[in-house]
Scaffold this motif. Structure first.
Motif, PDB file in Angstrom:
ATOM      1  N   THR A  93       8.063 -20.149   5.762  1.00  0.00           N
ATOM      2  CA  THR A  93       8.527 -20.386   4.387  1.00  0.00           C
ATOM      3  C   THR A  93       9.867 -19.729   4.088  1.00  0.00           C
ATOM      4  O   THR A  93      10.535 -20.101   3.122  1.00  0.00           O
ATOM      5  CB  THR A  93       7.499 -19.845   3.376  1.00  0.00           C
ATOM      6  N   GLY A  94      10.224 -18.719   4.878  1.00  0.00           N
ATOM      7  CA  GLY A  94      11.458 -17.998   4.598  1.00  0.00           C
ATOM      8  C   GLY A  94      11.329 -17.033   3.437  1.00  0.00           C
ATOM      9  O   GLY A  94      12.304 -16.397   3.029  1.00  0.00           O
ATOM     10  N   LYS A  95      10.134 -16.914   2.873  1.00  0.00           N
ATOM     11  CA  LYS A  95       9.874 -15.968   1.779  1.00  0.00           C
ATOM     12  C   LYS A  95       9.056 -14.803   2.316  1.00  0.00           C
ATOM     13  O   LYS A  95       8.498 -14.864   3.413  1.00  0.00           O
ATOM     14  CB  LYS A  95       9.090 -16.654   0.654  1.00  0.00           C
ATOM     15  N   ASN A 144       3.297   0.356   5.245  1.00  0.00           N
ATOM     16  CA  ASN A 144       4.490   0.882   5.933  1.00  0.00           C
ATOM     17  C   ASN A 144       5.037   2.152   5.278  1.00  0.00           C
ATOM     18  O   ASN A 144       6.245   2.410   5.308  1.00  0.00           O
ATOM     19  CB  ASN A 144       5.625  -0.165   5.979  1.00  0.00           C
ATOM     20  N   GLY A 145       4.154   2.926   4.591  1.00  0.00           N
ATOM     21  CA  GLY A 145       4.603   4.156   3.941  1.00  0.00           C
ATOM     22  C   GLY A 145       5.299   3.912   2.614  1.00  0.00           C
ATOM     23  O   GLY A 145       5.860   4.841   2.014  1.00  0.00           O
ATOM     24  N   LYS A 146       5.309   2.674   2.145  1.00  0.00           N
ATOM     25  CA  LYS A 146       6.006   2.354   0.891  1.00  0.00           C
ATOM     26  C   LYS A 146       5.091   1.572  -0.046  1.00  0.00           C
ATOM     27  O   LYS A 146       4.066   1.010   0.381  1.00  0.00           O
ATOM     28  CB  LYS A 146       7.261   1.529   1.183  1.00  0.00           C
ATOM     29  N   GLU A 147       5.464   1.505  -1.327  1.00  0.00           N
ATOM     30  CA  GLU A 147       4.757   0.661  -2.286  1.00  0.00           C
ATOM     31  C   GLU A 147       5.715  -0.431  -2.764  1.00  0.00           C
ATOM     32  O   GLU A 147       6.845  -0.153  -3.175  1.00  0.00           O
ATOM     33  CB  GLU A 147       4.244   1.465  -3.487  1.00  0.00           C
ATOM     34  N   TYR A 148       5.231  -1.673  -2.691  1.00  0.00           N
ATOM     35  CA  TYR A 148       6.033  -2.838  -3.055  1.00  0.00           C
ATOM     36  C   TYR A 148       5.442  -3.479  -4.308  1.00  0.00           C
ATOM     37  O   TYR A 148       4.232  -3.384  -4.564  1.00  0.00           O
ATOM     38  CB  TYR A 148       6.026  -3.870  -1.927  1.00  0.00           C
ATOM     39  N   MET A 149       6.273  -4.203  -5.063  1.00  0.00           N
ATOM     40  CA  MET A 149       5.777  -4.895  -6.253  1.00  0.00           C
ATOM     41  C   MET A 149       6.521  -6.219  -6.436  1.00  0.00           C
ATOM     42  O   MET A 149       7.717  -6.316  -6.149  1.00  0.00           O
ATOM     43  CB  MET A 149       5.955  -4.035  -7.510  1.00  0.00           C
ATOM     44  N   GLN A 150       5.769  -7.226  -6.924  1.00  0.00           N
ATOM     45  CA  GLN A 150       6.385  -8.498  -7.288  1.00  0.00           C
ATOM     46  C   GLN A 150       5.620  -9.082  -8.469  1.00  0.00           C
ATOM     47  O   GLN A 150       4.394  -8.979  -8.537  1.00  0.00           O
ATOM     48  CB  GLN A 150       6.389  -9.477  -6.109  1.00  0.00           C
ATOM     49  N   ARG A 151       6.353  -9.707  -9.397  1.00  0.00           N
ATOM     50  CA  ARG A 151       5.739 -10.270 -10.606  1.00  0.00           C
ATOM     51  C   ARG A 151       5.872 -11.796 -10.591  1.00  0.00           C
ATOM     52  O   ARG A 151       6.898 -12.346 -10.151  1.00  0.00           O
ATOM     53  CB  ARG A 151       6.399  -9.706 -11.865  1.00  0.00           C
ATOM     54  N   PHE A 152       4.807 -12.454 -11.091  1.00  0.00           N
ATOM     55  CA  PHE A 152       4.753 -13.913 -11.158  1.00  0.00           C
ATOM     56  C   PHE A 152       4.320 -14.325 -12.567  1.00  0.00           C
ATOM     57  O   PHE A 152       3.611 -13.588 -13.255  1.00  0.00           O
ATOM     58  CB  PHE A 152       3.737 -14.462 -10.147  1.00  0.00           C
ATOM     59  N   GLU A 153       4.765 -15.501 -12.981  1.00  0.00           N
ATOM     60  CA  GLU A 153       4.326 -16.070 -14.257  1.00  0.00           C
ATOM     61  C   GLU A 153       3.937 -17.523 -14.030  1.00  0.00           C
ATOM     62  O   GLU A 153       4.741 -18.315 -13.531  1.00  0.00           O
ATOM     63  CB  GLU A 153       5.426 -15.955 -15.317  1.00  0.00           C
ATOM     64  N   SER A 157       7.288 -17.010  -8.995  1.00  0.00           N
ATOM     65  CA  SER A 157       7.821 -15.642  -8.922  1.00  0.00           C
ATOM     66  C   SER A 157       8.971 -15.478  -9.916  1.00  0.00           C
ATOM     67  O   SER A 157       9.844 -16.343 -10.017  1.00  0.00           O
ATOM     68  CB  SER A 157       8.302 -15.340  -7.497  1.00  0.00           C
ATOM     69  N   VAL A 158       8.941 -14.366 -10.639  1.00  0.00           N
ATOM     70  CA  VAL A 158      10.028 -14.086 -11.602  1.00  0.00           C
ATOM     71  C   VAL A 158      10.775 -12.817 -11.212  1.00  0.00           C
ATOM     72  O   VAL A 158      11.645 -12.345 -11.942  1.00  0.00           O
ATOM     73  CB  VAL A 158       9.479 -13.970 -13.043  1.00  0.00           C
ATOM     74  N   SER A 159      10.381 -12.261 -10.061  1.00  0.00           N
ATOM     75  CA  SER A 159      11.133 -11.126  -9.519  1.00  0.00           C
ATOM     76  C   SER A 159      11.015 -11.180  -8.004  1.00  0.00           C
ATOM     77  O   SER A 159      10.152 -11.858  -7.457  1.00  0.00           O
ATOM     78  CB  SER A 159      10.576  -9.802 -10.053  1.00  0.00           C
ATOM     79  N   GLU A 160      11.914 -10.482  -7.349  1.00  0.00           N
ATOM     80  CA  GLU A 160      11.839 -10.382  -5.900  1.00  0.00           C
ATOM     81  C   GLU A 160      10.827  -9.298  -5.527  1.00  0.00           C
ATOM     82  O   GLU A 160      10.507  -8.423  -6.337  1.00  0.00           O
ATOM     83  CB  GLU A 160      13.213 -10.022  -5.322  1.00  0.00           C
ATOM     84  N   LEU A 161      10.318  -9.346  -4.291  1.00  0.00           N
ATOM     85  CA  LEU A 161       9.479  -8.259  -3.797  1.00  0.00           C
ATOM     86  C   LEU A 161      10.383  -7.045  -3.617  1.00  0.00           C
ATOM     87  O   LEU A 161      11.373  -7.099  -2.892  1.00  0.00           O
ATOM     88  CB  LEU A 161       8.838  -8.639  -2.463  1.00  0.00           C
TER      89      LEU A 161
END
Length: 639
Positions: A93-95, A144-153, A157-161
């Motif tokens: 998908t490239g996403k 991977n030792g990090k916390e990621y976030m992404q928002r959808f409506e 998707s309305v924001s990037e990861l």
């Protein structure tokens, strides 16, 4: 380049494990196709879909805690300590893989057995459907030792990861708000979620599921190291077991794990619950067939060997050996095939033989090694066989009377002219007085009336031979035409609607409960297929001048009195159907154009069984506790 990550078991779970099958576009147009309905059932299905993903992580051994939180705004979050959804760019998908999983239907690791050997979520539609049907959804991933976030409506998707911080743990949190423009209601039922989460904790021993309702400040934790053994103990907590220990075993054959827990009680009905990959297979299937066959064979073989059955006596039937049985069968298999109207019937043909052979071998050994418990079980089955013989005669008599005429039910059944199930209906009416009014007021073309004298027997405390000796019950069985027990055949049903019509008082409620107990224990399919209804007679008639208004609740009465100005009116409180004349009874309670009928449904079979056992069983203490807990909900109290 695709970055790889190891899960807690060292197994590679990467973007390559995620297969993309189709797009998300149809979901919002036809939500019912994906979650069954846009009513309460579909709403709660959203939570189940997200939890299923976490359970799949638990099945793979990489998650042991799931927390579900209901917030004041009716949004819900599901948090687990699994491996976290992969965050790498998906090669197809490239996403990001997070965005792929959440925006493309059926994109997930469940379609590739290398990632998840056994999956419960495979039957579902995926978290992408939850996303599509949510006003907003926020995904947080710890990996991977990090916390990621992404928002959808609404599935977009309305924001990037993005990385929002560091994390020394792994897992996924999905927080979503159901779309008010799609669902009839977005108010979640704590009880509905509680039943399902308790069930999931039983089926996956050792997993901890925390349910937190911030709306009402309720927090419950479900954690059962005993798994389905604890499940049977829970189901039987208000029953009386006839042998102390729950019989339990777990085994595996041809990549299919079979887990069984069972215990006999002194009751007369069987309660067998079957699951495949955590899915409640309420319509049974091949695993249930294998279980029944194994139990019948093992108990008959033991009975023959140790002379519980004489040489010339017939074998115990399946009905005999399952009387009073509580059992939970849970199987886990790589590629489940589900059939049936609600996709809740297991169809894998090879599963029957696997379940049959494993359970037969185990039960055969158990009976040999536990002679004391075996004698108790065999004695009960042989006693059931004798009762069945007596009941057969009563059934045959009832069957001979299935063609109704004036000589079979004199003075009782007033039949209707129509035999069309789409329109005809039979009213079960309390007492001769109400029965007389109903007969006079009815539409003879499609409405039949069967008056019942007094309260029918409490079938919770009786075996079928005693049940079939009760005249009012025989009258109902004959009128319905379906037969009962092993002879039950819904194809022979004579009425599309069976309507319980009792007085709006305590006695009427008791009669209604007795009738529902009978239907639930001996004709459950009538409830499951939607044939049982409860009439709603008015509680009050308000008269002001020439105006008459019927009220069906205290709130409705209050609204009407406010509308009439609360002056120069009179109120009549109906305690019995017989207080209404024929025209009034038809207009308020029987006329399809104006009446209100409640269809009886089973939303949770295990909970329904518990309620009938509590209310109608032998034990007093559980009934007292139930009354104390629910007294505050009483609305109409006769003193």
């Amino acid at each position: 380049m695709v970055q790889e990550a190891n899960d807690n078991n060292g197994r590679h779970y990467t973007a390559k494990d995620i297969q993309v099958l189709e797009g998300l576009e149809p979901v919002r147009k036809r939500p019912g196709m994906y979650i069954g309905s846009t009513g309460p059932k579909g709403l709660h299905h959203l939570v189940y879909e997200v939890v299923d993903n976490s359970i799949d992580e638990a099945l793979a051994g990489i998650c042991d805690t799931i927390k579900i939180t209901i917030y004041d705004d009716d949004s819900v979050s599901v948090e687990d300590n699994g491996s976290g959804i992969p965050v790498e760019i998906h090669p197809q998908t490239g996403k990001s893989t997070v965005e792929t999983v959440l925006t493309i239907l059926h994109a997930g690791g469940k379609f590739n057995n290398s990632a998840y050997k056994v999956s419960g979520g495979l039957h579902g539609v995926g978290v992408s459907v939850v996303n599509a049907l949510s006003e907003w959804l926020v995904a947080k991933v710890r990996r991977n030792g990090k916390e990621y976030m992404q928002r959808f409506e609404r599935g977009i998707s309305v924001s990037e990861l993005e990385v929002i911080g560091n994390s020394d743990s792994t897992g996924t949190t999905i927080h979503f708000m159901p779309d008010k423009s799609i669902f009839e209601t977005i108010e979640f039922s704590f009880e509905t979620l509680e039943f399902r989460m308790r069930e999931m904790a039983f089926l996956n021993k050792g997993i901890k599921i925390i349910l937190n309702d911030k709306r009402n400040d309720i927090l419950k934790e479900f954690h059962y190291e005993g798994g389905i053994k604890s499940f049977v103990e829970y189901i039987n907590k208000n029953k009386t077991p006839i042998h102390k220990d729950v019989i339990y075993f777990e085994s595996e054959k041809d990549s299919t794990i079979v887990e069984l827990a069972l215990q006999y009680t002194d009751g007369y009905t069987e309660n067998i619950y079957t699951f495949a990959n955590n899915i409640n297979t309420i319509e049974g299937g091949t695993h249930l067939s294998g279980l029944r066959s194994a139990i019948t064979r093992a108990i008959n073989d033991y009975g023959r060997k140790y002379s519980f059955l004489k040489e010339k006596e017939e074998n115990l039937s399946g009905e005999d050996v399952r009387e009073g049985l509580t059992a939970v069968l849970s199987i886990k298999l790589p590629n489940p095939q589900f059939e049936g109207q609600t996709k809740s019937k297991l169809g894998n043909s090879e599963t029957r033989g696997i379940v049959d052979s494993l359970i037969y071998d185990y039960l055969n050994n158990y009976l040999e090694e536990n002679p004391k418990a075996s004698k108790i079980i065999l004695d009960k089955a042989v006693s059931a066989q004798r009762a069945r013989d007596a009941a057969r005669k009563a059934r045959e008599l009832t069957r001979r009377k299935s063609i109704l005429d004036n000589t079979t039910l004199p003075g009782k059944l007033a039949d209707c002219q129509s035999s069309d199930l789409s329109e005809n209906e039979i009213y079960l009416v309390e007492g001769d007085s109400a029965g007389g009014s109903a007969k006079q007021g009815r539409d003879k073309k499609y409405q039949a009336i069967l008056p019942l004298k007094g309260k029918i027997m409490n079938v919770e405390k009786a075996r079928i031979d005693k049940v079939l000796g009760y005249e009012e019950i025989k009258a109902m069985i004959t009128a319905f035409g379906t037969g009962i027990g092993s002879d039950f055949n819904i194809e022979k049903l004579r009425y599309g609607k069976i309507i319980i019509m009792t007085d709006a008082d305590v006695d009427g409620a008791h009669i209604r409960t007795l009738l529902l107990t009978f239907f639930y224990r001996y004709m459950k399919e009538l409830i499951e297929k939607g044939h049982i209804y409860i009439a709603q007679p008015p509680l009050y008639k308000v008269t002001k001048g020439k105006k008459e208004v019927y009220c069906y609740s205290d709130k409705e009465l209050d609204d009407i009195l406010n509308e009439l100005g609360r002056t120069n009116y009179s109120i009549q409180r109906y305690k019995g159907l017989g207080e209404m004349n024929a025209d009034q009874l038809f207009d308020t309670t029987m006329d399809p154009e104006t009446r209100t009928l409640l269809r009886v449904q089973i939303s949770d079979d295990i909970n329904a069984d518990e309620i009938f056992t509590t209310l109608m069983g032998d034990k007093v203490e559980p009934r007292r506790e139930f009354i104390e807990e629910n007294a505050k909900f009483v609305q109409n109290l006769d003193i």
